[in-house]
Scaffold this motif. Structure first.
Motif, PDB file in Angstrom:
ATOM      1  N   UNK A 160       4.407  -4.507  -8.601  1.00 60.23           N
ATOM      2  CA  UNK A 160       3.292  -5.137  -9.313  1.00 60.23           C
ATOM      3  C   UNK A 160       2.041  -5.243  -8.442  1.00 60.23           C
ATOM      4  N   UNK A 161       2.210  -5.720  -7.214  1.00 60.04           N
ATOM      5  CA  UNK A 161       1.059  -5.928  -6.331  1.00 60.04           C
ATOM      6  C   UNK A 161       0.906  -4.730  -5.388  1.00 60.04           C
ATOM      7  N   UNK A 162       0.681  -3.568  -5.976  1.00 66.10           N
ATOM      8  CA  UNK A 162       0.562  -2.358  -5.157  1.00 66.10           C
ATOM      9  C   UNK A 162      -0.746  -1.641  -5.427  1.00 66.10           C
ATOM     10  N   UNK A 163      -1.163  -0.877  -4.428  1.00 63.17           N
ATOM     11  CA  UNK A 163      -2.289   0.040  -4.591  1.00 63.17           C
ATOM     12  C   UNK A 163      -1.877   1.383  -4.018  1.00 63.17           C
ATOM     13  N   UNK A 164      -2.509   2.445  -4.505  1.00 63.98           N
ATOM     14  CA  UNK A 164      -2.080   3.802  -4.185  1.00 63.98           C
ATOM     15  C   UNK A 164      -3.248   4.610  -3.643  1.00 63.98           C
ATOM     16  N   UNK A 165      -2.998   5.324  -2.541  1.00 59.56           N
ATOM     17  CA  UNK A 165      -4.002   6.228  -1.978  1.00 59.56           C
ATOM     18  C   UNK A 165      -3.354   7.589  -1.774  1.00 59.56           C
ATOM     19  N   UNK A 166      -3.921   8.617  -2.395  1.00 59.62           N
ATOM     20  CA  UNK A 166      -3.407   9.984  -2.277  1.00 59.62           C
ATOM     21  C   UNK A 166      -4.413  10.825  -1.497  1.00 59.62           C
ATOM     22  N   UNK A 167      -3.945  11.473  -0.424  1.00 60.47           N
ATOM     23  CA  UNK A 167      -4.788  12.351   0.376  1.00 60.47           C
ATOM     24  C   UNK A 167      -4.662  13.781  -0.119  1.00 60.47           C
ATOM     25  N   UNK A 168      -5.788  14.414  -0.434  1.00 63.73           N
ATOM     26  CA  UNK A 168      -5.799  15.837  -0.730  1.00 63.73           C
ATOM     27  C   UNK A 168      -5.727  16.651   0.545  1.00 63.73           C
ATOM     28  N   UNK A 172       5.364  12.419  -7.037  1.00 67.14           N
ATOM     29  CA  UNK A 172       5.803  11.551  -8.129  1.00 67.14           C
ATOM     30  C   UNK A 172       6.428  10.255  -7.603  1.00 67.14           C
ATOM     31  N   UNK A 173       7.063  10.314  -6.419  1.00 64.68           N
ATOM     32  CA  UNK A 173       7.615   9.092  -5.832  1.00 64.68           C
ATOM     33  C   UNK A 173       6.560   8.009  -5.693  1.00 64.68           C
ATOM     34  N   UNK A 174       5.367   8.418  -5.251  1.00 65.75           N
ATOM     35  CA  UNK A 174       4.285   7.451  -5.045  1.00 65.75           C
ATOM     36  C   UNK A 174       3.870   6.817  -6.370  1.00 65.75           C
ATOM     37  N   UNK A 175       3.750   7.635  -7.414  1.00 62.77           N
ATOM     38  CA  UNK A 175       3.380   7.097  -8.725  1.00 62.77           C
ATOM     39  C   UNK A 175       4.476   6.175  -9.259  1.00 62.77           C
ATOM     40  N   UNK A 176       5.731   6.558  -9.034  1.00 62.52           N
ATOM     41  CA  UNK A 176       6.843   5.714  -9.486  1.00 62.52           C
ATOM     42  C   UNK A 176       6.815   4.364  -8.791  1.00 62.52           C
ATOM     43  N   UNK A 177       6.653   4.360  -7.480  1.00 64.24           N
ATOM     44  CA  UNK A 177       6.608   3.108  -6.728  1.00 64.24           C
ATOM     45  C   UNK A 177       5.402   2.259  -7.142  1.00 64.24           C
ATOM     46  N   UNK A 178       4.277   2.917  -7.386  1.00 64.65           N
ATOM     47  CA  UNK A 178       3.067   2.190  -7.807  1.00 64.65           C
ATOM     48  C   UNK A 178       3.287   1.501  -9.152  1.00 64.65           C
ATOM     49  N   UNK A 179       4.004   2.171 -10.048  1.00 68.40           N
ATOM     50  CA  UNK A 179       4.303   1.575 -11.352  1.00 68.40           C
ATOM     51  C   UNK A 179       5.305   0.434 -11.235  1.00 68.40           C
ATOM     52  N   UNK A 180       6.241   0.553 -10.298  1.00 67.27           N
ATOM     53  CA  UNK A 180       7.298  -0.447 -10.170  1.00 67.27           C
ATOM     54  C   UNK A 180       6.837  -1.711  -9.450  1.00 67.27           C
ATOM     55  N   UNK A 226       0.858  -1.182   0.000  1.00 70.90           N
ATOM     56  CA  UNK A 226       0.000   0.000   0.000  1.00 70.90           C
ATOM     57  C   UNK A 226       0.894   1.232   0.000  1.00 70.90           C
ATOM     58  N   UNK A 227       0.680   2.110  -0.971  1.00 73.74           N
ATOM     59  CA  UNK A 227       1.453   3.344  -1.098  1.00 73.74           C
ATOM     60  C   UNK A 227       0.528   4.509  -0.756  1.00 73.74           C
ATOM     61  N   UNK A 228       0.953   5.332   0.207  1.00 78.38           N
ATOM     62  CA  UNK A 228       0.139   6.448   0.689  1.00 78.38           C
ATOM     63  C   UNK A 228       0.964   7.724   0.572  1.00 78.38           C
ATOM     64  N   UNK A 229       0.333   8.800   0.109  1.00 83.11           N
ATOM     65  CA  UNK A 229       1.079  10.057  -0.054  1.00 83.11           C
ATOM     66  C   UNK A 229       0.131  11.242   0.103  1.00 83.11           C
TER      67      UNK A 229
END
Length: 273
Positions: free
Chosen positions: A241-249, A231-239, A218-221
């Motif tokens: 394979x078994x990841x999900x991303x949550x971005x807090x506004x 951009x780090x979060x998007x990079x890690x999410x792309x790299x 789980x990637x949180x930013x």
């Protein structure tokens, strides 16, 4: 018995006396803090520990050079040594495998640990994470280049948090005092010397090794993070394979503090899924 909530248990981890919090029962979760001046596991995770401890056994150490763990005179502050300390703590506590939540510096450390010891890691949670190369931000350069003064600490809090409601004079005073405890600034100033781009690269793992990670992640930013770029979060999410991303506004670098309840529930749901 210390009345300071930052000081908890002490154990030797890979030869280094380590201060750590150990609360709750169940599957083990290791929380690794960030690298701000005067930081400790308690300061970083004080709003996270109680909620997670209702579901898991939660261990939050002070990494070498931070908080109330030992500061050996000739210790080299380097990723390999921090990974060795973290795994040594797991060994000392007879924990064969744990999920790891890493914040910023701690995210880079969590990645490095998972790459070197994949069998010791269950799930990964990377929050405002380092671990990939990026041009150092002005915010991170200011954090790592901190010189103790109340005004400088106030300026850093403005960088860390999105909402000025969190940036009070009382918090600035507390964090300033923490940064000037005996030994704290000496070790901190030696960790990330200028030019600090080198430290960003020291904390990065090889791209191919990140891509090979088998762990659910789980990637949180925070969208408005001025310390570690989104951009780090998007990079890690792309790299990964078994990841999900949550971005807090409306969130800076302190997701676990600025959106504590939402962050805690997100972590609990992910670890229980």
């Amino acid at each position: 018995m210390s009345t300071n909530p930052e000081i908890a248990n002490s154990i030797e981890a890979a030869g280094l006396q380590t201060n750590y919090h150990d609360v709750g029962q169940g599957d083990p979760v290791l929380l690794i803090h960030g690298s701000g001046p005067g930081v400790s596991a308690w300061a970083n995770w004080r709003l996270t520990l109680p909620d997670l401890a209702q579901h898991f056994r939660v261990i939050a150490p002070d990494m070498a050079g931070f908080g109330f763990s030992a500061r050996p005179a000739n210790y080299t502050y380097h990723m390999n040594n921090w990974v060795t300390q973290a795994v040594g703590l797991m060994d000392a506590l007879d924990i064969q495998q744990a999920s790891i939540v890493g914040n910023s510096f701690g995210g880079g450390l969590a990645l490095a640990l998972a790459i070197k010891y994949p069998e010791r890691v269950n799930k990964l949670i990377l929050m405002g994470s380092m671990g990939v190369e990026f041009p150092i931000t002005e915010g991170l350069d200011q954090v790592w280049g901190y010189k103790p003064s109340l005004d400088n600490m106030k300026a850093l809090l403005d960088i860390f948090a999105y909402s000025r409601a969190l940036v009070t004079d009382e918090l600035a005073e507390l964090r300033f005092k923490a940064s000037t405890r005996p030994g704290f600034q000496e070790s901190f100033s030696s960790m990330f010397p200028a030019p600090r781009q080198r430290s960003v690269e020291m904390m990065a793992s090889p791209v191919e090794a990140i891509q090979a990670l088998p762990h659910h992640t789980l990637i949180v930013h925070g969208r408005d993070d001025k310390v570690i770029p989104l951009q780090n979060a998007y990079t890690l999410h792309q790299l990964i394979d078994q990841s999900e991303l949550h971005v807090f506004g409306q969130c800076g670098h302190w997701t676990q503090i600025e959106h504590a309840k939402h962050f805690n529930q997100l972590v609990i749901n992910f670890l229980q899924s």
